[in-house]
Design a protein around this motif. Structure first.
Motif, PDB file in Angstrom:
ATOM      1  N   ARG A   6       0.811  -1.387   0.235  1.00  0.00           N
ATOM      2  CA  ARG A   6       0.062  -0.140  -0.183  1.00  0.00           C
ATOM      3  C   ARG A   6       0.837   1.167  -0.182  1.00  0.00           C
ATOM      4  NH1 ARG A   6      -4.337  -0.570   4.750  1.00  0.00           N
ATOM      5  NH2 ARG A   6      -2.216  -1.257   6.005  1.00  0.00           N
ATOM      6  N   CYS A  28      -3.742   4.025  -1.487  1.00  0.00           N
ATOM      7  CA  CYS A  28      -3.811   3.347  -2.569  1.00  0.00           C
ATOM      8  C   CYS A  28      -3.544   1.978  -2.856  1.00  0.00           C
ATOM      9  CB  CYS A  28      -4.270   3.926  -4.213  1.00  0.00           C
ATOM     10  SG  CYS A  28      -1.867   4.179  -4.092  1.00  0.00           S
ATOM     11  N   THR A  30      -1.503  -1.955  -4.119  1.00  0.00           N
ATOM     12  CA  THR A  30      -0.802  -1.884  -5.355  1.00  0.00           C
ATOM     13  C   THR A  30      -2.101  -2.379  -6.783  1.00  0.00           C
ATOM     14  OG1 THR A  30      -0.896  -4.118  -4.923  1.00  0.00           O
ATOM     15  CG2 THR A  30       1.478  -2.933  -4.187  1.00  0.00           C
ATOM     16  N   GLY A  31      -0.855  -1.651  -7.932  1.00  0.00           N
ATOM     17  CA  GLY A  31      -1.947  -2.375  -8.852  1.00  0.00           C
ATOM     18  C   GLY A  31      -2.434  -0.558  -9.635  1.00  0.00           C
ATOM     19  N   ASP A  32      -3.296  -0.360  -9.910  1.00  0.00           N
ATOM     20  CA  ASP A  32      -4.118   0.510 -10.838  1.00  0.00           C
ATOM     21  C   ASP A  32      -5.083   1.664  -9.751  1.00  0.00           C
ATOM     22  OD1 ASP A  32      -5.984  -1.118 -11.651  1.00  0.00           O
ATOM     23  OD2 ASP A  32      -5.419  -0.876 -13.952  1.00  0.00           O
ATOM     24  N   ALA A  33      -5.930   0.220  -8.890  1.00  0.00           N
ATOM     25  CA  ALA A  33      -6.647   1.009  -7.952  1.00  0.00           C
ATOM     26  C   ALA A  33      -6.150   2.648  -8.086  1.00  0.00           C
ATOM     27  CB  ALA A  33      -7.222   0.656  -6.769  1.00  0.00           C
ATOM     28  N   ASP A 233      -1.077   6.509 -14.817  1.00  0.00           N
ATOM     29  CA  ASP A 233      -1.228   4.335 -15.215  1.00  0.00           C
ATOM     30  C   ASP A 233      -1.956   4.671 -13.665  1.00  0.00           C
ATOM     31  OD1 ASP A 233       0.299   4.121 -17.658  1.00  0.00           O
ATOM     32  OD2 ASP A 233       1.753   3.494 -15.459  1.00  0.00           O
ATOM     33  N   SER A 234      -3.190   5.266 -13.617  1.00  0.00           N
ATOM     34  CA  SER A 234      -3.933   5.362 -12.057  1.00  0.00           C
ATOM     35  C   SER A 234      -5.887   5.966 -12.545  1.00  0.00           C
ATOM     36  CB  SER A 234      -3.659   5.847 -11.190  1.00  0.00           C
ATOM     37  OG  SER A 234      -4.999   6.443  -9.777  1.00  0.00           O
ATOM     38  N   ARG A 258       3.678   5.268  -5.845  1.00  0.00           N
ATOM     39  CA  ARG A 258       3.035   3.774  -6.475  1.00  0.00           C
ATOM     40  C   ARG A 258       4.099   3.521  -7.467  1.00  0.00           C
ATOM     41  NH1 ARG A 258      -2.955   2.392  -7.329  1.00  0.00           N
ATOM     42  NH2 ARG A 258      -2.830   3.345  -8.434  1.00  0.00           N
ATOM     43  N   ARG A 259       4.100   3.755  -8.620  1.00  0.00           N
ATOM     44  CA  ARG A 259       5.246   4.321  -8.962  1.00  0.00           C
ATOM     45  C   ARG A 259       6.856   4.146  -9.463  1.00  0.00           C
ATOM     46  NH1 ARG A 259       3.913   5.808 -15.329  1.00  0.00           N
ATOM     47  NH2 ARG A 259       4.799   7.757 -14.476  1.00  0.00           N
TER      48      ARG A 259
END
Length: 288
Positions: A6, A28, A30-33, A233-234, A258-259
Motif C-alpha cells: 500500500r 492506494c 498496488t495495481g491501478d486502483a 497509470d491510475s 506507487r510507481r
C-alpha cells in the motif's frame, strides 16, 4: 529493493490551530486502483495524523507513506543548521529533539516558540518584514537535494508567502520526534523488511510526473485530476465532495509514489548523496 502493498501521501500543514484545512491523506494499493481519501479533508489535526501513523505501526502495515514536509534544514552549505548557536544540533534527529523540546508546551504540534527562540529567530524570514541577519537574503539557504530537484523549492528557513515550507517542516519535525523509533524514516533509517516506512516527498514532483506544467501543479477540477492520474497509470476516484488542491495533491502523489517506489535509483540517489549527508539533511524521495 523492497516491495510495498500500500501507498499513502500526507499533504501536511503548518498553519495555526487544531483542525487543518490543508491536511489531506490519500492511500492506494498496488495495481491501478484509484487512490482514496482517508478520513475527511479539512478535519484532520496534526495529532490525529500522528495517532493514525502510530496505529499503522502497531498494525505492522505494509505501507510506504510520503509526507509533504522537509525532514531537516540546510546543513552542508554552512557546516551547521544554525551557525553561531552553541546548541546547534549535529544531525537531523538532534534537530527534531531540539524543536520538540523547545516547543513542548505548545498544543497541536505547533512550533512558534522555536521560531521565537532568541538563538533560532535570526535564521528565519518571518512575517512583518522580520528577516534575521543569518537568513542569507534572496531565497534563503537550501539543502543539497533542493538544488537537484526540477521543481521549484523554497528554503525551510522562509516562513512567509504561499510557497513557504518552514512552518510545515517545523511542525513535521515535532511529528517525527514523537514517532521516532516507531516508524522508520528514509533515508535517516534503513528500509526494514516489513512494516510502514516514511519518506519525504514534494507534491510538485509528483504533479510534474503526471504531466502538469511546472508552474501550474495545483489541481482543482475533476477533469485535470483524471488526466493526471491516467498519466500515472491510475484509475480515477469517484467525484470528490470538494475538489481542493490539498485533496488532489494527496491523491496524485499517492498514485505517483506507487510507481516511483519501484525505481531503484530513487532509493540510492547519486552523489553528493551519502549516508553522512542524509543523517544531517535527509533527502526528498523522487530526486535521483
Amino acid at each position: 529493493m523492497r516491495a510495498f502493498a500500500r501507498f499513502a501521501c500526507i499533504d501536511w500543514s503548518g498553519a495555526a490551530g487544531e483542525r487543518q484545512k490543508g491536511i489531506a491523506i490519500a492511500a492506494c494499493p498496488t495495481g491501478d486502483a484509484a487512490p482514496q481519501l482517508v478520513g475527511t479533508p479539512g478535519r484532520w489535526s496534526r495529532v490525529d495524523v500522528r495517532d493514525w501513523l502510530l496505529a499503522l505501526a502497531d498494525e505492522g502495515a505494509d505501507m510506504l507513506i510520503g509526507m509533504d514536509f522537509s525532514g531537516s534544514f540546510p546543513f552542508a552549505d554552512a557546516g551547521a543548521f544554525f551557525p553561531g548557536w552553541a546548541s546547534s544540533p549535529a544531525d537531523a534527529r538532534a534537530l527534531w529533539a531540539l524543536v520538540d523540546t523547545i516547543a513542548s508546551a505548545e498544543p497541536h504540534l505547533a512550533a512558534n516558540s522555536f521560531v521565537d527562540h532568541a538563538d533560532a529567530a535570526p535564521h528565519f524570514r518571518r512575517h512583518g518584514g522580520r528577516e534575521g541577519h543569518a537568513f542569507g537574503g534572496g531565497t534563503g539557504r537550501m539543502r543539497i537535494v533542493e538544488s537537484r530537484t526540477a521543481a521549484t523549492p523554497a528554503s525551510c528557513f522562509n516562513l512567509v508567502g504561499a510557497k513557504q515550507v518552514g512552518k510545515a517542516s517545523l511542525t513535521g519535525m515535532r511529528l517525527l520526534r514523537q514517532l521516532d523509533g516507531r516508524i522508520p524514516v528514509w533515508p535517516f533509517d534503513p528500509v526494514p523488511a516489513s512494516g510502514p516506512v516514511l519518506v519525504e516527498i514534494y507534491t510538485g514532483i509528483a504533479a510534474m510526473a503526471a504531466g502538469l506544467p511546472r508552474n501550474r501543479t495545483k489541481v482543482r477540477d475533476t477533469a485535470t485530476l483524471a488526466r493526471a492520474l491516467a498519466a500515472l497509470d491510475s484509475a480515477t476516484p469517484p467525484p470528490l465532495a470538494r475538489c481542493d488542491d490539498h485533496s488532489t495533491d494527496a491523491i496524485i502523489t499517492a498514485a505517483w509514489l506507487r510507481r516511483a517506489a519501484a525505481r531503484p535509483e530513487l532509493w540510492q540517489p547519486a552523489p553528493p548523496f551519502s549516508p553522512t549527508l542524509a543523517a544531517k539533511e535527509g533527502w526528498t524521495f523522487g530526486v535521483p
